[in-house]
Design an enzyme around this catalytic site. Structure first.
Site, PDB file in Angstrom:
ATOM      1  N   ASP A 284       0.822  -1.214   0.000  1.00  0.00           N
ATOM      2  CA  ASP A 284       0.000   0.000   0.000  1.00  0.00           C
ATOM      3  C   ASP A 284       0.855   1.264   0.000  1.00  0.00           C
ATOM      4  OD1 ASP A 284      -2.663   1.272   0.391  1.00  0.00           O
ATOM      5  OD2 ASP A 284      -1.783   1.928   2.291  1.00  0.00           O
ATOM      6  N   GLU A 326       0.998  -0.345  -5.161  1.00  0.00           N
ATOM      7  CA  GLU A 326      -0.143   0.566  -5.201  1.00  0.00           C
ATOM      8  C   GLU A 326       0.429   1.972  -5.163  1.00  0.00           C
ATOM      9  OE1 GLU A 326      -3.526   3.075  -3.717  1.00  0.00           O
ATOM     10  OE2 GLU A 326      -1.791   2.561  -2.512  1.00  0.00           O
TER      11      GLU A 326
END
Ligand code: OTU
Length: 657
Positions: A284, A326
């Site tokens: 992330d 991401e």
């Protein structure tokens, strides 16, 4: 010279290991360590080589790798070997993904195991389970504020459930993707608690400052990610009497990767989850990993070094698992997460194709493919053995992160064009059927993003409200066309759960105080399984979308030209409403597929001369892979109905497949 330094160190380490791990079979580990150690040593040295304790830290790091290898279950080690031998396995067209919240989809992890047959019915064989680690009871940013990286949120299940899920999925040839939130922890994490209690060692896990001097210098260049709910990038902690860097929400404390202890801990956590059976780890917010005063602290070179180091270390322990980056950043920056300055992917094998996603929505609003064509044309070349995650919707908002130069090249003004898109999708624009919500509105910069379910953004919600059958049909067509694009573009398509049933916006999040101020929850549904049953009732919206998608997936899996070997070519056509590209078959001449989509509300024609000039469709009948029929032709012009697409192939070539 440099090799000799790392070789000498490796010799010391291996000597120590041969005593300590005498009873273990470390042959494969040693092969991989030997092959990767020079890279690991130099990357680790770039980041931490200035420290007095650099050598000890390197030894610590290597020990962690050995331990993780020893703990890795035999079945997973066997899979690693198989994937090493067949190293392009993930580029195959057989993979089709879905991202979902375990609770919204199936209540919890055991529920998810029971619902796997539903995913198989659709053809999904890669599942990204949204964050399930222990997180605060209250607001947790959908689990992106983690309180314990080695434990599961009890509302979801247990670590044992994750292992069971992984095992069941492996039995069925499905891939499990889990999140590791590498950029920050929740303020309830043990490290944060100990930092608050005054432990210096843990304060060094984060960026904390006694006064505003450093924070103010940072703020001069840092953008705000959640300007409405979490303005600024620092939060005052009264207990600690210090400012903490909190780029996202105030309860998400940014980790300090200038501290090697942070790197080693986070790597160990990644290794922990791949040892529980995760095939793919979604990393992330990777763009944010390195902070530097005087910059936006995104996409810094060191962030890439950290990811490369993580990859090299994982290769040594387990070469099978993949990383997803991401990084929702500009196209020229996204591409670097496959490996900055590398020849083959050395960072993350997979990256979110946020550029394509936003461009598709642009085509929806403008009803033409001008910017889509322009944006794809300027998308930098991707490395071999790297692939996209192509998506239409996900759990986040839609950011309009196109390149300004591309917007201008499409004859729009960047500011006004973005304004138009926001107004279109939020239904403010006259005549728009969009039902989205503005998200992340920043009055200081004029920026805004968009929340909303795919079906609500694509006009299905409005059409259903009005009971307008023609518009309902068109919205269904558009929803399928958008999915056809991500299924044929090249990369792993990732469907957002609920979209396979045409799920609309859900306002129930407003009743939950922990969610009410974050309207991304409007498109994070709780699946209504009774409604899902309607997928078996011919003629319902649910059936048309589900079956349509199921068929697209089926055809994709049988179309080798859809595998991702950088075998895509954009085809320039005169008609601005069309998006046309060629997917060439990696080996079989004639096995190519032309993808052609019409984003307009009127039928549009494709001049076949353009294709003929390239030697395509000169002989034999043109056939659409989905219907098996030949599209309407008139004077060498092919008609594409409103909001529809074709996957075109030569009937003759197909017979040979
Ligand atoms: C990611 O998001 C997650 O996908 C979000 O759900 C989280 O809120 C966030 O991190 C914090 O954990 O970091 O590189 O438009 O796209 O916050 C991009 C904003 C991210 C998101 C951005 C994104």
């Amino acid at each position: 010279m440099y090799e000799q330094v790392s070789h000498a160190l490796l010799n010391d380490i291996l000597d120590a290991f041969s005593h300590r791990f005498r009873r273990e079979d470390l042959r494969h580990f040693y092969t991989r360590l030997g092959a990767n150690f020079y890279a690991i040593h130099s990357l680790f040295g770039h980041l931490y080589g200035h420290r007095q304790d650099f050598k000890e830290q390197t030894v610590r790091l290597t020990e962690r790798l050995a331990r993780a290898y020893i703990e890795r279950p035999a079945a997973l080690k066997a899979l690693d070997m198989a994937r090493e031998a067949d190293h392009n396995w993930f580029l195959d067209q057989q993979w089709v993904g879905m991202a979902l919240y375990a609770d919204g989809f199936a209540g919890n992890l055991p529920g998810l195991i029971e619902r796997l047959p539903y995913l198989q019915e659709l053809g999904v064989n890669m599942v990204h389970v949204m964050p399930i680690l222990r997180c605060p009871q209250g607001a947790s940013d959908g689990g992106y504020a983690v309180s314990d990286f080695r434990d599961i949120d009890p509302r979801m299940g247990t670590v044992e459930d994750v292992r069971a899920l992984g095992a069941r999925m492996r039995e069925h040839g499905m891939l499990l993707t889990l999140d590791v939130v590498v950029n920050h922890t929740s303020d309830e994490h043990e490290w944060a608690c100990r930092a608050r209690a005054g432990e210096r060692a843990f304060q060094d896990f984060y960026y904390t400052f006694p006064n505003r001097d450093v924070p103010d210098m940072f703020e001069a260049n840092l953008p705000e990610i959640f300007p409405e709910t979490a303005p600024g990038n620092f939060t005052w902690n009264a207990e600690m009497q210090r400012w903490v860097m909190t780029v996202f929400n105030d309860y998400q404390w940014d980790l300090n990767y200038a501290n090697p202890a942070v790197f080693i801990e986070m790597l160990d956590i990644i290794l922990f989850w791949i040892n529980q059976g995760a095939d793919i780890i979604r990393l992330d917010a990777v763009a944010f990993l390195w902070k530097k005063i005087g910059t936006t602290s995104q996409n810094e070179h060191e962030a890439h070094l950290i990811l490369q180091l993580m990859k090299d270390c994982c290769q040594v322990v387990a070469p099978g698992p993949l990383f997803i980056a991401e990084a929702i950043v500009s196209p020229s920056e996204i591409i670097k997460y496959f490996g900055e300055d590398a020849v083959i992917a050395k960072e993350c094998e997979i990256a979110y194709n946020a550029t394509f996603m936003a461009l598709l929505w642009d085509a929806v609003a403008t009803k033409n493919a001008k910017l889509l064509n322009q944006g794809i044309q300027s998308l930098p070349h991707k490395l071999d053995r790297a692939t996209w995650l192509n998506y239409v919707r996900c759990h986040d908002d839609i950011g309009l992160g196109f390149d300004d130069a591309d917007i201008r090249a499409s004859d729009y003004d960047p500011y006004h064009h973005r304004r138009f898109l926001i107004d279109w999708f939020t239904g403010v624009y006259e005549g728009s059927p969009g039902r989205g919500r503005p998200f992340g509105v920043n009055p200081k910069t004029g920026d805004a993003r968009i929340s909303g379910a795919l079906a609500s953004l694509a006009g299905l919600e409005a059409a259903l409200e009005d009971g307008d059958q023609q518009r309902i049909d068109q919205a269904v067509d558009l929803i399928l066309t958008l999915h056809a694009m991500i299924l044929s573009f090249g990369g792993i398509p990732l469907i957002w759960y609920g979209d396979e049933l045409g799920t609309l916006n859900d306002d129930s999040f407003l009743e939950d105080v922990n969610k009410a101020c974050d309207n991304r929850w409007v498109h994070r549904p709780r699946i209504d399984w009774q409604r899902a049953e309607r997928r078996h009732q011919p003629g319902t919206v649910e059936q048309r979308i589900f079956d349509g998608l199921r068929q697209l997936i089926e055809v994709r899996k049988h179309t080798p030209a859809f595998a991702d070997f950088n075998n895509r070519e954009l085809i320039e056509v005169a008609n601005p409403h069309l998006f046309v590209f060629l997917r060439t078959h990696p080996t079989l001449q004639g096995g190519s597929v032309v993808v052609a989509a019409n984003f307009d509300a009127n039928p549009q024609f494709l001049d076949l001369d353009v294709l003929n000039q390239r030697g395509l469709f000169r002989q034999g009948q043109i056939e659409d892979l989905i219907t098996g029929e030949s599209p309407a032709l008139f004077n060498n012009r092919m008609v594409i109905p409103p909001f529809q697409f074709y996957w075109l192939t030569n009937q003759r070539a197909r017979a040979q497949l």
